[in-house]
Structures are given as C-alpha cells and as structure tokens.
Design an enzyme around this catalytic site. Structure first.
Site, PDB file in Angstrom:
ATOM      1  CG  ASP A  14      37.034  65.896   5.023  1.00 32.04           C
ATOM      2  OD1 ASP A  14      37.686  66.620   5.811  1.00 32.04           O
ATOM      3  OD2 ASP A  14      36.838  66.212   3.835  1.00 32.04           O
ATOM      4  CB  ALA A  15      41.143  64.919   9.303  1.00 33.73           C
ATOM      5  N   GLY A  16      40.237  61.797   8.428  1.00 33.79           N
ATOM      6  CA  GLY A  16      40.649  60.392   8.460  1.00 33.79           C
ATOM      7  C   GLY A  16      41.005  59.910   9.855  1.00 33.79           C
ATOM      8  CE  LYS A  17      37.495  62.629  14.222  1.00 32.08           C
ATOM      9  NZ  LYS A  17      36.916  63.166  12.984  1.00 32.08           N
ATOM     10  CE  LYS A  39      33.290  58.769  16.061  1.00 29.77           C
ATOM     11  NZ  LYS A  39      34.235  59.584  15.285  1.00 29.77           N
ATOM     12  N   GLY A 120      37.622  61.471  18.620  1.00 26.87           N
ATOM     13  CA  GLY A 120      36.665  62.563  18.664  1.00 26.87           C
ATOM     14  C   GLY A 120      35.615  62.453  17.565  1.00 26.87           C
ATOM     15  CB  ALA A 121      32.387  63.532  17.043  1.00 23.24           C
ATOM     16  N   GLY A 122      34.230  64.859  14.395  1.00 26.47           N
ATOM     17  CA  GLY A 122      34.508  66.101  13.684  1.00 26.47           C
ATOM     18  C   GLY A 122      35.858  66.668  14.075  1.00 26.47           C
ATOM     19  N   PRO A 208      50.199  57.906   2.793  1.00 25.65           N
ATOM     20  CG  PRO A 208      51.078  56.302   1.330  1.00 25.65           C
ATOM     21  CD  PRO A 208      51.103  56.737   2.775  1.00 25.65           C
TER      22      PRO A 208
END
Length: 229
Positions: A14-17, A39, A120-122, A208
């Site tokens: 959930d880092a926001g890739k 993707k 990537g994924a995850g 932000p």
C-alpha cells in the site's frame, strides 16, 4: 532521445506505487516525452465484458501516450486481491520469472516510448513461486529502480531493508519518493530527513497526503529519474 525504462518498487503493498508511477508518467508527458506504463502482474482484478481488468493497470494506461492493448500492459491478471503466487496457484497457472521476462521483453523490444515504467506488485520481493520473486525479473532485465516509500510508522525499516535488497541484487537505484499515506504520521519531517541521509540515491519528491490524488497532483511534487549512475 534514448529510451528510459524504470521499475517502480514499493516498500509495501500500500505504498502508493500506482499513484507515484502515474505522477511520473504525467510529469514525463509535461516534458514532451512519449510514455508507457506496464503492470506485468496484477492481483485484484474485476470481471468485465472484455475480461479481467485491474484498476492500477487502467490508471497507467490513462497516462500512457503509447497505446497498447490491455493484455500487453497487464498480461497476467489475477482476480483475487491476494499475493499473486497464491492467486495463480488457485487457478493452476503458476508464475515464473522466465515467462514474465519474456512477456516484458516482447513489449519493450517493440515499444517506441521514450519514458517507460514497469510497476511491480506488492513489495520488491513479492513471491512468484517457492523459488523466485518478482525481483528476479528485474535482475534479468537490469532495469534501474525507483523506490516508493509509503510514509507511515515502520517505513524506515521497510525502506532500508528494500534498499539493501535492491543493492544486493546489483541494481541501480535511480531514486526514491516519499509518499505520505498516513496524514497523521508522527515525526514526519524527521523521518524524511533520516531517509535522505540513509538512502544512497536522490529523492525524486516528497508527496504529501492530498485528497485530489490524481496523477497531475502528484506530478507537481516529482522530478523525473535519470538512467545514469
């Protein structure tokens, strides 16, 4: 202009890739570059009349000036929103680094885009099977990495471990982005400064927490990475 191709890795799922990748693609478009977002593996796809579709892949396509078919952008679409290798096992279609690399090379060889991102994924080492991770694909392709750090409690450990893994794999870290996913994160500025001091790569932006989470909104805070280094 020579092609620029980067892999977008995250410190967590959930880092926001996708948000940051979309922002970088929008930034590249603003710089008059042709763009493409890929993707290769996506878990968490919805059934549509056209087949399985993933929201993240669709967002990348929106920011791509080079138009490919959905199947070229996201060749491995898995319905359950779980770890990709488990989702693939459930439908008896195991994943392999060799197959993913082959799919990516097929697109990249014919791709005319000046600026390409492979999302990537995850996290960086998300498993493909009991022996391989998605990182094995990037090692084979030798693609520079842009790391998206999801700014929340625990991100320092996640970020530094991921940087160690990328460097151990012999890959170039083209830069990192701080993406504030927790608007109430304590000691936010101090965490940013710690990452600046400890990640041996340029910070490409500090994004932000914003309600208007569009690609264009993210682009305002981002700098494009460089292939050099």
């Amino acid at each position: 202009m020579a092609k620029q191709i980067f892999f977008i890795a995250g410190t967590d799922t959930d880092a926001g890739k996708t948000f940051i990748a979309s922002g970088l693609l929008a930034k590249a478009k603003q710089a008059q570059l042709s763009t493409l977002g890929l993707k290769p593996v996506a878990a968490g796809c919805s059934e549509t009349d056209q087949g399985l579709r993933n929201d993240d892949a669709m967002k990348l396509m929106t920011q791509s000036t080079v138009q490919l078919s959905y199947e070229q952008v996201n060749p491995i679409a898995l319905q359950p929103a779980i770890a990709p290798h488990i989702a693939a096992q459930r439908i008896r279609k195991p994943l392999s680094a060799e197959r993913i690399v082959g799919l990516l090379r097929g697109v990249l060889m014919t791709n005319k885009a000046e600026f390409t991102l492979i999302e990537g994924a995850g996290g960086y080492r998300v498993p493909l099977n009991p022996r391989e991770t998605l990182a094995d694909c990037i090692k084979e392709l030798r693609t520079p990495v842009v790391l998206v750090v999801g700014m929340k409690l625990g991100c320092l450990n996640h970020a530094l471990l991921t940087v160690e893994a990328i460097k151990r794999d012999g890959l170039h870290i083209a830069g990192w982005v701080a993406n504030q996913i927790d608007p109430a994160m304590s000691a936010y500025d101090e965490n940013i400064e710690t990452l600046r001091a400890m990640i041996p790569a340029p910070c490409l932006g500090v994004v932000p927490h914003i309600d208007n989470n569009t690609a264009e909104a993210a682009a305002e805070y981002l700098t494009l990475p460089s292939m050099e280094g």
